[in-house]
Structures are given as structure tokens and as C-alpha cells.
Design an enzyme around this catalytic site. Structure first.
Site, mmCIF file in Angstrom:
data_model
loop_
_atom_site.group_PDB
_atom_site.id
_atom_site.type_symbol
_atom_site.label_atom_id
_atom_site.label_comp_id
_atom_site.label_asym_id
_atom_site.label_seq_id
_atom_site.Cartn_x
_atom_site.Cartn_y
_atom_site.Cartn_z
ATOM 1 N N ARG A 208 0.853 -1.186 0.000
ATOM 2 C CA ARG A 208 0.000 0.000 0.000
ATOM 3 C C ARG A 208 0.890 1.237 0.000
ATOM 4 O O ARG A 208 1.864 1.319 0.750
ATOM 5 C CB ARG A 208 -0.914 0.018 1.239
ATOM 6 N N GLU B 69 -2.956 7.735 -5.527
ATOM 7 C CA GLU B 69 -2.960 7.166 -6.870
ATOM 8 C C GLU B 69 -3.969 7.844 -7.789
ATOM 9 O O GLU B 69 -4.120 7.445 -8.938
ATOM 10 C CB GLU B 69 -3.200 5.657 -6.777
ATOM 11 N N HIS C 186 -0.121 0.087 -9.788
ATOM 12 C CA HIS C 186 -0.866 -0.780 -8.861
ATOM 13 C C HIS C 186 -1.432 -1.998 -9.593
ATOM 14 O O HIS C 186 -2.626 -2.306 -9.504
ATOM 15 C CB HIS C 186 -2.001 0.006 -8.190
#
Length: 313
Positions: free
Chosen positions: A228, A257, A284
Site C-alpha cells: 500500500r 494514486e 498498482h
């Protein structure tokens, strides 16, 4: 039972749920407000990362018995509020652990062998062999921080690289296996050449990796975060890279993000990181393979079946 699915899932999810006798409404285009307005009709919710399932949302769901998170992290669910309403939570870290492990190794190989940089140079008609000399994982000490599903999968895959693997997990005891040696964080700070983060996002791990954390490494390290983004303070990582404390970084996740939501400071930090050839980014996608897309469904449905069986006892 009736389930609401609010994120895009592999098409296999519907027949898998139907085999359990579950009626599912597949609504990947739904937003928080719309989902909240209808959630009172459902006993089950399947979510990936569409929105944060907060206490207000749960208060609107008097029939909700189960939330299934299509992935590993549970940081987008208010777990305290869910427990208060006796809502069972499941996730599927088994579904994408191999995908994450392969991605981490792929990023490390690309970074340490300057694959992306060399590819870019050659496309510009630049042929430099010595400048693109790489390094091997073999013989290095790799430290895995967090030894759950993805940490263990990474250690297993590293076993063929003839490297030494250390692991540390503050939540576990006696967790070492044949692929990794359990050590203290002090030993990792002293011995690591490569560090890979595999921690959930909690209040304890949020902003865990800051400048003070990084400067404790006795020698410069390669740093990987596929867990994360909020675990790592990016401006501190940038400082450590600029000072040579960190030799290079592989980042699949970021503090923020959603680029349109970046603060000016966050934008400047990222721009500085973008300019460094020793930093490699992916969006991601470490656990986002075609295979894991299916396996996550299978892992979730297996746990939903167990939940139903226990509920009927």
C-alpha cells in the site's frame, strides 16, 4: 442470499455464486451514493476498491451479513463498524499472491539490470553496454517485511535465485519456513541488500517507512513496495534516494494514486522521482494478472461457501 457486486469482476463470479444458490446483482458502474441507496436489499456485498465502506454505508444495510473483498487489503472497509453490526468480512489474498510475487521479481530484475533504461536508450539510437551493466539477485540478502500470503509466495519464488531470504512480521510468531529465516528488524537493517514491503495498511503501518526508517539500513538497499502506498512517505524515500541510502526503488503503489487529487507537494515529489533512472513505477498492477482475476473469484467463493455452511449449522 442476495449479493450486490459493485466492482468489475471476472465473469466467472456469477456462475460460481449461482452454484451456491446466491442471487447476485452485478453493478460495476454503481457509485457509493447509489450503492448506499439500495444496500438495504442485500445480505452480501462484494467489493474491490470502488469506495470506502464506512459506518454510514453499513448503517444503511440492516440485512448485510457478509462483505467479500476481492483482493487482500481490508483498508477500504470500516472493520470496527462492521464488527459492531456482526458483519462477517472475508478477503482473497490467496488469489493474487503469486501474481504479486512474480511482479516484484520482474520489477527487481528490470531495475537491477537497467532493462527499461537501456530499452529507452536504444530506441534513441544510443548503444551503451558498460553504462547498462546490471547486478544479480544471486548472493544478495533479500528482506521481506510482512510474511503473510504474498511475502511467503515471494520467498518461495526467490528460492531459485540462490539468494539469502530474511523475513520479519510483527504480528506473527514462529513463522519462518524453509524459504526464509525469521529475524528481528535490527538484523534486517544490518544485513539487507534488497527490501520488499508486504504489509497491510493499518494505523501502525501508515507512514511506517520514513526517512528515519530508511537511514537505519547499514548499507544502501534496493527498495520495493507493492503493498500500500500510504505505508511509505514518498518525500522521505526521495531524500534517501538522493543521498544514496536507497540505491533504487520499485513502486507499484503510491501515497495518492488519483493524480487529479495530488497536492502541489506530492506532485513535486513525484516529478522528482520520475526524473530518477533508478526508480521504476507500475500502476498498482502487481496482483492484476489475467490468472489472478479468476483465482480471486475462486478464493472468495470458497470462503463464501464456508461462511454459508457455518451459518447453517
Amino acid at each position: 442470499m442476495r449479493f450486490l457486486i459493485v466492482d468489475e469482476m471476472h465473469p466467472s463470479i456469477l456462475p460460481l455464486l449461482a452454484d451456491l444458490g446466491i442471487e447476485a446483482d452485478y453493478e460495476p458502474g454503481i457509485d457509493y451514493r447509489q450503492a448506499k441507496s439500495v444496500i438495504r436489499q442485500y445480505e452480501g456485498l462484494i467489493i474491490r476498491s470502488k469506495f470506502f465502506v464506512d459506518a454510514g454505508f453499513l448503517q444503511a444495510a440492516p440485512r448485510l451479513q457478509l462483505i467479500a473483498r476481492a483482493g487482500s487489503g481490508l483498508d477500504n472497509i470500516d472493520l470496527v463498524a462492521a464488527r459492531r453490526q456482526n458483519i462477517h468480512i472475508i478477503n482473497a489474498p490467496e488469489g493474487n499472491r503469486d501474481a504479486v510475487a512474480e511482479h516484484v521479481i520482474g520489477m527487481l530484475l528490470a531495475l537491477m539490470n537497467k532493462v527499461c533504461w537501456a530499452n529507452r536508450e536504444i530506441r534513441q539510437w544510443i548503444w551503451q553496454r558498460e553504462a547498462n551493466r546490471g547486478e544479480e539477485i544471486r548472493g544478495k540478502t533479500v528482506a521481506i517485511i510482512g510474511y503473510g500470503n504474498t511475502g511467503r509466495a515471494l520467498a518461495k519464488k526467490l528460492s531459485g535465485f540462490e539468494c539469502r531470504v530474511l523475513c520479519y512480521d510483527h504480528k506473527l510468531t514462529a513463522y519462518a519456513d524453509k524459504y526464509a529465516m525469521e529475524v528481528s528488524m535490527d538484523e534486517i537493517w544490518d544485513q539487507a541488500d534488497i527490501v520488499s514491503i508486504h504489509l497491510p495498511l493499518t494505523e501502525k503501518t501508515r507512514r511506517l517507512v520514513d526517512y528515519d526508517y530508511l537511514k537505519r539500513f547499514r548499507k544502501p538497499v534496493y527498495f520495493v513496495n507493492s503493498a500500500r502506498g500510504e505505508i511509505v512517505v514518498l518525500r522521505d524515500l526521495l531524500k534517501a534516494l538522493q543521498e544514496g541510502i536507497v540505491r533504487g526503488a520499485c513502486l507499484d503503489v503510491l501515497e495518492c494514486e488519483k493524480f487529479e487529487r495530488l497536492t502541489e507537494e506530492q506532485k513535486q515529489t513525484l516529478e522528482a522521482l520520475f526524473a530518477l533512472p533508478q526508480v521504476l513505477f507500475t500502476p498498482h498492477v502487481a496482483g492484476w494478472t489475467r490468472e489472478s482475476y479468476v483465482r480471486i473469484n475462486e478464493a472468495l467463493v470458497k470462503k463464501i461457501r464456508m461462511f454459508l455452511q457455518q451459518s447453517n449449522q
